[in-house]
Design an enzyme around this catalytic site. Structure first.
Site, PDB file in Angstrom:
ATOM      1  N   SER A  93      -1.747  33.771   9.552  1.00  0.00           N
ATOM      2  CA  SER A  93      -1.493  33.789  10.999  1.00  0.00           C
ATOM      3  C   SER A  93      -1.115  35.157  11.546  1.00  0.00           C
ATOM      4  O   SER A  93      -0.936  35.304  12.758  1.00  0.00           O
ATOM      5  CB  SER A  93      -0.413  32.769  11.358  1.00  0.00           C
ATOM      6  OG  SER A  93      -0.973  31.477  11.401  1.00  0.00           O
ATOM      7  N   LYS A  96      -3.162  36.446  14.402  1.00  0.00           N
ATOM      8  CA  LYS A  96      -2.856  36.213  15.817  1.00  0.00           C
ATOM      9  C   LYS A  96      -2.296  37.464  16.501  1.00  0.00           C
ATOM     10  O   LYS A  96      -2.302  37.547  17.729  1.00  0.00           O
ATOM     11  CB  LYS A  96      -1.891  35.044  15.960  1.00  0.00           C
ATOM     12  CG  LYS A  96      -2.475  33.707  15.504  1.00  0.00           C
ATOM     13  CD  LYS A  96      -1.492  32.575  15.719  1.00  0.00           C
ATOM     14  CE  LYS A  96      -2.079  31.246  15.287  1.00  0.00           C
ATOM     15  NZ  LYS A  96      -2.114  31.068  13.828  1.00  0.00           N
ATOM     16  N   SER A 153       2.991  29.639  16.401  1.00  0.00           N
ATOM     17  CA  SER A 153       1.791  30.094  15.720  1.00  0.00           C
ATOM     18  C   SER A 153       0.698  29.035  15.823  1.00  0.00           C
ATOM     19  O   SER A 153       0.068  28.663  14.838  1.00  0.00           O
ATOM     20  CB  SER A 153       2.080  30.410  14.256  1.00  0.00           C
ATOM     21  OG  SER A 153       1.006  31.077  13.646  1.00  0.00           O
TER      22      SER A 153
END
Length: 400
Positions: A93, A96, A153
């Site tokens: 993640s 991101k 997230s």
């Protein structure tokens, strides 16, 4: 003189035997490629063989169990600490961060606005957890999507935001990769907006430190989103996953990441006495190791920059209770769990599930609600142990 066959010297010195094994595999693949070239196979069959060869190599390039780390001064670019900084790793993640970089850039260019509606496609809504539970055909705002990324997230929000900016997620991933290379992240490739597993989606600790530094310097007006402690969405209180915000003095962002293949990742930034550090830790085997490694390396970095040490705050996780309401007349059943905190201390954890007949539950907007609950003295350690063992066998670990 030993040849390193193109692998980082720092990894060769620590894992010489493994490097020799990689070299052997490398030459084996060269032989495979020569066989493929000689064989009368054309088109798809040969492509599949080549893809399988390099997919295996990409998976092996993650060095699971070996931490990569990188600490630098965000203003001067001075490298203060590094551990295997150039090994290709799965970003999970942390991807991101680039999704947010692209969103901030689109905001500045007037391509999108904070209150603009983001349509939720079937693809976005069906992304694996962690997610907000978005429903196909519904809408969220750009700002809600940003907050969903920095706190929970949320993979569904990341995909929806990528589709808004890029037209579709594949095109958006290509835009992300091009932007990464323009920033100097030459060892980074993106394949999606969320960080969900893809063998071709790779980066390095050094590259992610570059991205963190550029987020701070390029978008000072938007960096405050990373320090958001709690995001409220449809009545839900969604806390920020970043443990550094809760206990490390001066920490004000950025992002966590986890998949089974990547391990536990973290990019963090902290500011003390006008000195800002950006740090990256990748491939940790536990939350405690990830947080402790980051904190220790940052402490040393601040000391090297002449900043006086500051005592860390103790982590005091908020208690939560797991409760299920099947009907208004049903009894409430509580299950107490103990979870390791960032410092390795065991603290009570409780989570509450929304009632089955809840309107939000039916719409798929909400699955779990965080709720405060007192911890009674009657909880026995044996019951806790059984609960933890049972939960650990069935739990699906979120990709954050």
């Amino acid at each position: 003189m030993k040849k390193n066959f193109g692998f980082p010297a720092c990894f060769s010195e620590v894992n010489g035997g493994y490097t020799r094994s990689r070299a052997k595999n490398f030459f084996h693949k060269i032989n495979i490629l020569s066989v493929v070239k000689r064989a009368p196979r054309k088109g798809l069959a040969a492509s599949l063989i080549l893809s399988s060869v390099f997919a295996v190599d990409s998976a092996r390039a993650q060095y699971v169990g070996h931490v990569s780390a990188f600490i630098e001064d965000a203003r001067t670019g001075t490298v203060l600490a590094q551990i295997n900084p150039d090994l290709q790793r799965y970003p999970a993640s942390l991807t991101k961060l680039m999704t947010l970089y692209m969103a901030f850039q689109a905001l500045r260019n007037g391509q999108i606005s904070l209150d603009q509606a983001v349509p939720v496609s079937v693809r976005a809504a069906t992304r694996e957890p962690s997610k907000l539970g978005l429903v196909p055909g519904s809408y969220i705002t750009v700002e809600q999507a940003i907050l969903g990324l920095v706190t929970k997230s949320a993979n569904d929000a990341a995909c929806a935001l990528g589709e808004l900016v890029g037209g579709d997620e594949v095109r958006f991933a290509a835009m992300m990769t091009a932007q990464a290379h323009a920033l100097g992240m030459t060892s980074t490739t993106f394949r999606n907006a969320s960080g969900l597993p893809d063998p071709d989606q790779v980066t390095t600790a050094r590259d992610l430190a570059t991205l963190g530094r550029r987020l701070i310097s390029d978008f000072p007006e938007d960096y405050h989103y990373f320090s958001t402690p709690v995001f409220y969405y449809h009545g839900r209180e969604i806390p920020n996953h970043n443990p550094m915000l809760r206990f490390y003095p001066g920490a004000d962002g950025m992002k966590t990441g986890y998949t089974a293949q990547a391990g536990l990742n973290l990019v963090a930034s902290a500011l003390r006495e006008n000195v800002r550090l950006v740090g990256v830790v990748m491939g940790a085997s536990s939350n405690a190791e990830r947080t402790r490694t980051m904190a220790d390396l940052m402490d040393q970095g601040f000391q090297d920059e002449g900043v006086a040490p500051v005592e860390r705050r103790a982590i005091t996780p908020r208690p939560l209770v797991i409760a299920r309401n099947t009907s208004s007349a049903s009894r409430r059943h509580e299950l107490r769990l103990y979870a390791a905190s960032g410092l390795g201390k065991r603290q009570p954890l409780q989570v509450a599930e929304a009632p089955r007949n809840s309107r939000l539950k039916k719409l798929g907007i909400i699955h779990y609600v965080l709720a405060k609950s007192p911890i009674t003295k009657r909880a026995k350690s044996s019951e806790v142990s059984r609960s933890v063992h049972s939960a650990a066998k069935s739990a699906h670990r979120s990709k954050t």
